[in-house]
Design a protein around this motif. Sequence first.
Motif, PDB file in Angstrom:
ATOM      1  N   ALA A 154       0.833  -1.212   0.000  1.00  0.00           N
ATOM      2  CA  ALA A 154       0.000   0.000   0.000  1.00  0.00           C
ATOM      3  C   ALA A 154       0.864   1.258   0.000  1.00  0.00           C
ATOM      4  O   ALA A 154       0.606   2.206  -0.749  1.00  0.00           O
ATOM      5  CB  ALA A 154      -0.945  -0.003   1.203  1.00  0.00           C
ATOM      6  N   LEU A 155       1.897   1.277   0.818  1.00  0.00           N
ATOM      7  CA  LEU A 155       2.793   2.438   0.863  1.00  0.00           C
ATOM      8  C   LEU A 155       3.531   2.614  -0.464  1.00  0.00           C
ATOM      9  O   LEU A 155       3.643   3.733  -0.983  1.00  0.00           O
ATOM     10  CB  LEU A 155       3.803   2.282   2.000  1.00  0.00           C
ATOM     11  N   SER A 156       4.019   1.512  -1.023  1.00  0.00           N
ATOM     12  CA  SER A 156       4.779   1.593  -2.275  1.00  0.00           C
ATOM     13  C   SER A 156       3.899   2.003  -3.447  1.00  0.00           C
ATOM     14  O   SER A 156       4.341   2.760  -4.324  1.00  0.00           O
ATOM     15  CB  SER A 156       5.461   0.252  -2.554  1.00  0.00           C
ATOM     16  N   VAL A 157       2.666   1.540  -3.465  1.00  0.00           N
ATOM     17  CA  VAL A 157       1.738   1.959  -4.530  1.00  0.00           C
ATOM     18  C   VAL A 157       1.512   3.465  -4.457  1.00  0.00           C
ATOM     19  O   VAL A 157       1.545   4.161  -5.481  1.00  0.00           O
ATOM     20  CB  VAL A 157       0.405   1.172  -4.445  1.00  0.00           C
ATOM     21  N   LYS A 158       1.305   3.982  -3.260  1.00  0.00           N
ATOM     22  CA  LYS A 158       1.082   5.426  -3.128  1.00  0.00           C
ATOM     23  C   LYS A 158       2.322   6.227  -3.524  1.00  0.00           C
ATOM     24  O   LYS A 158       2.219   7.312  -4.085  1.00  0.00           O
ATOM     25  CB  LYS A 158       0.622   5.764  -1.703  1.00  0.00           C
ATOM     26  N   ARG A 159       3.512   5.687  -3.248  1.00  0.00           N
ATOM     27  CA  ARG A 159       4.746   6.368  -3.698  1.00  0.00           C
ATOM     28  C   ARG A 159       4.849   6.333  -5.222  1.00  0.00           C
ATOM     29  O   ARG A 159       5.237   7.317  -5.846  1.00  0.00           O
ATOM     30  CB  ARG A 159       5.984   5.705  -3.082  1.00  0.00           C
ATOM     31  N   LEU A 160       4.513   5.195  -5.827  1.00  0.00           N
ATOM     32  CA  LEU A 160       4.508   5.136  -7.294  1.00  0.00           C
ATOM     33  C   LEU A 160       3.488   6.119  -7.862  1.00  0.00           C
ATOM     34  O   LEU A 160       3.749   6.766  -8.875  1.00  0.00           O
ATOM     35  CB  LEU A 160       4.235   3.708  -7.780  1.00  0.00           C
ATOM     36  N   HIS A 161       2.337   6.235  -7.212  1.00  0.00           N
ATOM     37  CA  HIS A 161       1.337   7.225  -7.642  1.00  0.00           C
ATOM     38  C   HIS A 161       1.927   8.634  -7.579  1.00  0.00           C
ATOM     39  O   HIS A 161       1.670   9.451  -8.466  1.00  0.00           O
ATOM     40  CB  HIS A 161       0.091   7.151  -6.765  1.00  0.00           C
ATOM     41  N   ASP A 162       2.704   8.910  -6.543  1.00  0.00           N
ATOM     42  CA  ASP A 162       3.328  10.228  -6.432  1.00  0.00           C
ATOM     43  C   ASP A 162       4.287  10.475  -7.587  1.00  0.00           C
ATOM     44  O   ASP A 162       4.483  11.602  -8.008  1.00  0.00           O
ATOM     45  CB  ASP A 162       4.051  10.358  -5.085  1.00  0.00           C
ATOM     46  N   ARG A 163       4.875   9.412  -8.110  1.00  0.00           N
ATOM     47  CA  ARG A 163       5.787   9.510  -9.258  1.00  0.00           C
ATOM     48  C   ARG A 163       5.011   9.447 -10.577  1.00  0.00           C
ATOM     49  O   ARG A 163       5.603   9.368 -11.644  1.00  0.00           O
ATOM     50  CB  ARG A 163       6.816   8.387  -9.211  1.00  0.00           C
TER      51      ARG A 163
END
Length: 171
Positions: free
Chosen positions: A79-88
């Motif tokens: 969940a955290l990594s998906v949101k970071r990818l979304h930020d990118r």
Amino acid sequence: MTLTQLLFSFKGRINRKPWWVASLAAGFTASLLTAILEALARSSGETIINPVTHTFEPTGILGLAISVIGLFNAWIAFALSVKRLHDRDRSGWWLLWQILVITVAVILIVVAIAVPKEQGALWYVLAGAAGLAAFAISVWLFVEIGFLRGTQGPNRFGPDPLGATRDDAQL
């Protein structure tokens, strides 16, 4: 964003600092809880000895609790990594490549072990190539998620978590 949304939702964006803090905190908490449950299992006799590694493995309800902690920790990490990818401005599905290539590497290793010895070399080479690809994807994702700044201003996944607007990003 609430703590529940941060840790369990796959929607939205987060910047690097919340990703690092939440990832480290979740990992530390999961490790601490696992260590406590393993100590309880060992002291209560709810363990078996692994004949290969000669280590104690928790069984019963404590072993199940450790598995649940591991699943929760994996969910939080995704969940955290998906949101970071979304930020990118990238889809969370990029994480699937890593899982897919690691799975292929493991399957190839199992095949290499299972085939006759004279055929094993080719399978080990293929498994090594898949493992190398998995390593490269893992390094790329680690840099992408952990070190690169997110998209300035809003993107298709939501507003900039740092508060920048499109006008600010063009300056």
